[in-house]
Motif scaffolding. Structure first.
Motif, short mmCIF file in Angstrom:
data_model
loop_
_atom_site.label_atom_id
_atom_site.label_comp_id
_atom_site.label_asym_id
_atom_site.label_seq_id
_atom_site.Cartn_x
_atom_site.Cartn_y
_atom_site.Cartn_z
N LEU A 64 17.49 -9.89 2.34
CA LEU A 64 17.23 -10.62 3.58
C LEU A 64 18.48 -11.37 4.04
CD1 LEU A 64 13.61 -11.94 3.01
CD2 LEU A 64 14.38 -10.26 4.68
N THR A 65 19.26 -11.83 3.09
CA THR A 65 20.51 -12.53 3.44
C THR A 65 21.44 -11.61 4.21
OG1 THR A 65 20.28 -13.87 1.45
CG2 THR A 65 22.43 -13.88 2.51
N GLN A 66 21.51 -10.35 3.81
CA GLN A 66 22.35 -9.39 4.54
C GLN A 66 21.84 -9.16 5.96
OE1 GLN A 66 22.00 -6.48 1.24
NE2 GLN A 66 24.17 -6.11 1.59
N LEU A 67 20.56 -9.36 6.17
CA LEU A 67 19.97 -9.17 7.50
C LEU A 67 20.06 -10.40 8.39
CD1 LEU A 67 16.75 -7.14 6.66
CD2 LEU A 67 18.74 -6.35 7.92
N LEU A 68 20.59 -11.48 7.87
CA LEU A 68 20.65 -12.74 8.62
C LEU A 68 21.25 -12.59 10.02
CD1 LEU A 68 19.90 -15.68 8.63
CD2 LEU A 68 22.08 -16.19 7.54
N PRO A 69 22.36 -11.86 10.20
CA PRO A 69 22.88 -11.72 11.57
C PRO A 69 21.86 -11.07 12.53
CG PRO A 69 24.52 -11.02 9.98
CD PRO A 69 23.23 -11.23 9.22
N ILE A 70 21.11 -10.12 12.03
CA ILE A 70 20.10 -9.47 12.86
C ILE A 70 18.91 -10.40 13.08
CG2 ILE A 70 18.42 -7.57 12.89
CD1 ILE A 70 20.63 -5.92 11.44
N LEU A 71 18.48 -11.07 12.01
CA LEU A 71 17.34 -11.97 12.11
C LEU A 71 17.63 -13.19 12.99
CD1 LEU A 71 16.16 -11.81 8.39
CD2 LEU A 71 15.13 -10.66 10.36
N SER A 72 18.89 -13.40 13.30
CA SER A 72 19.29 -14.53 14.15
C SER A 72 19.34 -14.17 15.63
CB SER A 72 20.66 -15.05 13.70
OG SER A 72 20.61 -15.47 12.36
N ILE A 73 19.00 -12.94 15.97
CA ILE A 73 19.02 -12.52 17.38
C ILE A 73 18.02 -13.37 18.15
CG2 ILE A 73 18.50 -10.64 18.99
CD1 ILE A 73 19.45 -8.70 16.79
N PRO A 74 18.47 -14.02 19.21
CA PRO A 74 17.56 -14.90 19.96
C PRO A 74 16.46 -14.12 20.67
CG PRO A 74 19.71 -14.79 21.02
CD PRO A 74 19.81 -14.01 19.75
N ASN A 75 15.37 -14.82 20.94
CA ASN A 75 14.24 -14.27 21.70
C ASN A 75 13.65 -13.02 21.05
OD1 ASN A 75 14.67 -16.32 23.56
ND2 ASN A 75 16.06 -15.07 24.75
N THR A 76 13.64 -13.00 19.72
CA THR A 76 13.09 -11.86 18.99
C THR A 76 12.16 -12.37 17.90
OG1 THR A 76 15.16 -10.65 19.38
CG2 THR A 76 13.68 -9.75 17.73
N ILE A 77 11.00 -11.78 17.82
CA ILE A 77 10.03 -12.09 16.78
C ILE A 77 10.08 -10.94 15.78
CG2 ILE A 77 7.59 -12.41 16.24
CD1 ILE A 77 7.28 -13.38 19.18
N PHE A 78 10.37 -11.24 14.52
CA PHE A 78 10.45 -10.21 13.49
C PHE A 78 9.16 -10.18 12.69
CE2 PHE A 78 14.82 -11.10 14.56
CZ PHE A 78 15.34 -9.82 14.67
#
Length: 95
Positions: A64-78
């Motif tokens: 999940l740490t590696q995905l942090l840049p993607i998970l930080s995309i604004p206006n997105t619900i994961f």
């Protein structure tokens, strides 16, 4: 596997005899999730980040740490689509 088609499709008309979808969602569940997740201006994105496949799973796995840049995309619900128990991993990540 590439030659299996000849056993299932012998003509273009054979494509018409099969259903358009093999899996069908429960429309009540779909409507309920849409209502729950709908936020104006937001996109919904499902993620799965690790595989338990013994042969190639390591090559298809991220933390999940590696995905942090993607998970930080604004206006997105994961939405977690991971098929195993990952509660401990997610709790550690969010701390």
């Amino acid at each position: 596997m590439g030659s299996l088609g000849k056993f299932f499709r012998n003509s273009i008309q054979d494509f018409d005899t099969h259903p358009l979808a093999y899996l069908k969602a429960d429309q009540r569940e779909v409507d309920s999730l849409k209502k729950e997740l709908k936020k104006e201006g937001f996109k919904v994105c499902g993620i799965s980040w690790k595989s338990n496949n013994k042969e190639i799973g390591e090559a298809k796995t991220l933390s999940l740490t590696q995905l942090l840049p993607i998970l930080s995309i604004p206006n997105t619900i994961f939405i977690d689509l991971q098929y195993d128990d990952n509660l401990e991993e997610k709790e550690k990540f969010f701390k």
